[in-house]
Structures are given as structure tokens and as C-alpha cells.
Design a protein around this motif. Structure first.
Motif: not given
Ligand SMILES: [Zn+2]
Length: 410
Positions: A67, A69, A116-122, A126, A131
Motif C-alpha cells: 500500500q 504512502i 507510524l505502524a505502532k499507531k495502527i498495529i494492535l 493486523d 507499506l
């Protein structure tokens, strides 16, 4: 495009400071202009090629679920301090803002993408994901040379993959390898998969090296299986790791791409973690994968040229057809104009040499230098046969094609 309107100028000789053959040809043919040591402007012809390379790469990245970015080039010092690379990255381009804050111009983006990934991957749900961006990078090289092969500012595709475990990283690593083969094949640049020094998480990293006289790297190619080894690690490797024999050919080469298994090297400092199926926290496992677009363009020229100029691979040529009108009389002009319009209607990209102040010889010499794959000539002589003359840039033979058959050329 009418050549009379095209923003370019061909040169008899490239500036002496440009050592690499590819960049010398690109400058002489009006694709790029040297601004200063290690920095170049891409002129319309050059930018068209660069965009085509960019699109090939984009298509192949999307095909492996990448994807796209876009991260900033200007990045805060704190991110680089977290990984220690503010000090250890020897060519990090550092600068101070008016607010006294310090920044780095990104040479790569692990320090930006991990937080950045830390804000999305939980959770494990996920993962994995991939990217990529195509963006200008900076390296504060002490010495730059070889034209587009080593510059302080360069366009790069960088892909980052995020996985729950090493096994998943390894399986994606193989997919990227296949994707890279497609990209280099489409750009008609033969590359050797080359073992180079690894990171902390794999014994070796992989480079994709194109054999070229202007190359700055030395590689050793296995005589049997074609796996190559970079000189930097050759002393560690006596026998080919893939086929176990010990005969290698030494070649100069240009690195056009690379792949690294990063493991948790960047996840740990940024606490990039996920919860596994048992709700246990684990570090995300990462890989990163780069391709230098300008380098790939230069490598394509290194391997596709003759003593007259560039021979562009079809998929990355600035135009599909170079249409040349000889003799400036009304009939020839009208016929050439019609061919131009008909081809354009079909979506074929044509550079139309409509200039009236150049001889046929001058036009042919320039067409060979610029290197568009197919040359079509309209002249009094071809008109008599209701035809155009066709010549492929990489072949000697010319032939006549009836006007009514032109649409079948491409
Ligand atoms: Zn081998």
C-alpha cells in the motif's frame, strides 16, 4: 510531442566531470542536466523515463499487496536518536531549523515508519501488512561521482513489511524477490542476486546488481548457478552457498536494489508490538526493500546502448515511436502529420521530428542518440510507395510499411 517544441538540447560531449558512461549519454541526449556535483535535473525526456520506471515499480508493489504512502523527507532528530543512528549513520544529512531544532533529511525511513505502524498495529489480526513509498532520499556523501549512480539526492522506492514472526517474513521476502525480478526484467536490466553483509537478523542481506563498467561495486558471480557475492563479504565465502562450487567471475556492478531482514531491530526502540493469539505482547518483525529509480535508469542505459547512443527498452522508453519528417515540402509534411495524428489517436506515444532547419543526417544522428525503440521516416521517396520507412533502434535493417498498415506496428 513536436520535437521543435521539446525542451532539450543534445551535446557533442558530456562535461568532463561526469565519469559514468550512462550519465554522460543521458546528458548528451538531453535527458538530464547536471546542477552540481551529485545533483541533477530531469528534463522532459528524462522525467518520462523516470515516471515509467516509477509506474512499473508501483504496479509490481501493488501486486504483492503493497500500500502506497508518503512520509516526510524532513524528519525530527529525536527519532534518529532513539535508534542511535543520529550518530552512527555516517552519511545522515543533518540540518538546523530557525527554531534551533535539528532534523535529518531521510536516507531511509525505518525511524518514521516504525512509530507510524505502532499507531495502527494492535493485534496479530493486523498482521502482516506492507507499506511502500516512492520518495526523494538524501545522503550527505563526502564524494559523489559516476553521475546518477551516486548522488546526494535520489528517488527511491522503499517498501517495509510487518510480520508476526520470522517465518512469515521469510515467505514475504521470497515474494519480493520475485517481484524484483519482474521489475528488472521489465526494465531490461539483467541483475544478479548478490549476497551482501547482513543486518542483525540474517547472515546476509541481498542486493540486486547489474553488471556495468561504470559500477562502483565488485561482485563475484558463481560460474554454475549465477548467485553473486559482494566483494565486501567475499573473503568469508570460499564456496558458493547455493551450489557449493568455488569458481566465480569478478565483475564491476551497479546496485539497483536491496532487501534486508530487520527482525525487531526497529520495533524494539519504538516499542512496536502486537498481541498474539494468547494475548501475549511480542515485537513486530520487519523487513525492508529498496530500489533506486535513478540508478535503475542509469543501469538500463549502461546495459542498453551502442556507440551511437541509447537503445531504450520498450517499457521505459520516453516515447514508443520517433517519427521523422525529411524534406520540408507540403506533401511530406501533410503525410507525416497524418501519421502522427493517427498514432496519437491510438494512444501511441510519438516524438515527431518536425524541425525544418536540420538535415536528414542530423536528425538520424540525434534519433540514435536519444534511442527511441522505433524510428519511422516520411520522405518524398517513401511517399512514392505510399509508405513510411521503419527501423528498429537495435537493428540495422530498414523496411517500408504501407500507410494503411501503420496501425499494426505497435
Ligand atoms: Zn553457485
Amino acid at each position: 510531442m513536436y520535437q521543435s517544441k521539446l525542451f532539450y538540447k543534445t551535446l557533442k560531449r558530456a562535461p568532463k566531470s561526469v565519469e559514468a558512461l550512462s550519465s554522460a549519454l543521458l546528458i548528451r541526449a538531453g535527458f538530464i542536466d547536471q546542477v552540481g556535483a551529485g545533483s541533477y535535473s530531469f528534463l522532459p525526456l528524462g522525467l518520462k523515463v523516470l515516471k515509467k520506471i516509477e509506474n512499473i515499480i508501483r504496479e509490481e508493489m501493488i501486486a504483492i499487496q503493497g500500500q502506497e504512502i508518503l512520509m516526510p523527507a524532513l524528519t525530527p532528530k529525536e527519532n534518529w536518536q532513539k535508534t542511535g543512528r543520529w550518530k552512527s549513520f555516517d552519511v545522515l544529512f543533518k540540518l538546523k531549523g530557525n527554531n534551533k531544532k535539528e532534523y535529518a533529511l531521510g536516507p531511509t525511513h525505518e525511524e518514521i515508519i516504525a512509530p507510524l505502524a505502532k499507531k495502527i498495529i494492535l493485534s496479530y489480526k493486523d498482521l502482516p501488512f506492507y507499506l511502500f513509498q516512492i520518495q526523494t532520499k538524501f545522503r550527505d556523501e563526502l564524494r559523489v561521482k559516476s553521475g546518477l549512480l551516486r548522488t546526494r539526492e535520489f528517488l527511491m522506492k522503499d517498501l517495509y513489511s510487518f510480520h508476526a514472526d520470522q517465518k512469515d517474513l521469510e515467505s514475504y521476502y521470497k515474494k519480493v524477490d520475485k517481484s524484483y525480478s519482474n521489475i528488472f526484467k521489465r526494465c531490461e536490466v539483467k541483475t544478479y542476486k548478490t549476497l551482501a553483509s547482513g543486518g542483525s537478523f540474517s547472515k546476509y542481506s541481498h542486493e540486486y546488481q547489474a553488471v556495468a563498467e561504470s559500477g562502483e561495486d565488485i561482485i563475484y558471480i558463481c560460474n554454475n548457478c549465477q548467485l553473486a557475492v559482494n566483494k565486501e563479504i567475499k573473503s568469508e565465502i570460499k564456496k558458493c552457498p547455493d551450489c557449493n562450487q568455488s569458481k566465480f567471475d569478478q565483475k564491476k556492478a551497479v546496485e539497483v536494489g536491496n532487501m534486508f531482514q530487520l527482525g525487531d531491530k526497529y520495533s524494539l526502540p519504538f516499542e512496536l508490538k502486537f498481541q498474539d493469539k494468547k494475548s501475549k505482547e511480542k515485537p513486530v518483525i520487519m523487513g525492508c526493500y529498496g530500489i533506486g529509480l535513478g540508478r535503475l535508469m542509469a543501469a538500463a542505459v549502461e546495459v542498453n546502448h551502442d556507440n551511437k547512443g541509447i537503445i531504450w527498452p520498450e517499457e521505459i522508453a520516453p516515447f514508443n515511436i520517433h517519427l521523422i519528417q525529411i524534406e520540408n515540402n507540403k506533401k511530406v509534411k501533410q503525410a507525416a502529420q497524418k501519421v502522427y495524428m493517427d498514432l496519437q489517436k491510438k494512444g501511441v506515444e510519438v516524438l515527431y521530428d518536425d524541425r525544418v532547419d536540420k538535415t536528414a543526417g542530423e536528425k538520424f544522428a540525434e534519433a540514435d542518440l536519444i534511442g527511441i525503440p522505433i524510428r519511422l521516416v516520411v520522405s518524398e521517396k517513401t511517399l512514392k510507395n505510399n509508405s513510411v520507412e521503419l527501423k528498429n533502434r537495435d537493428k540495422k535493417k530498414v523496411c517500408l510499411i504501407k500507410f494503411s498498415h501503420i496501425s499494426q506496428i505497435i
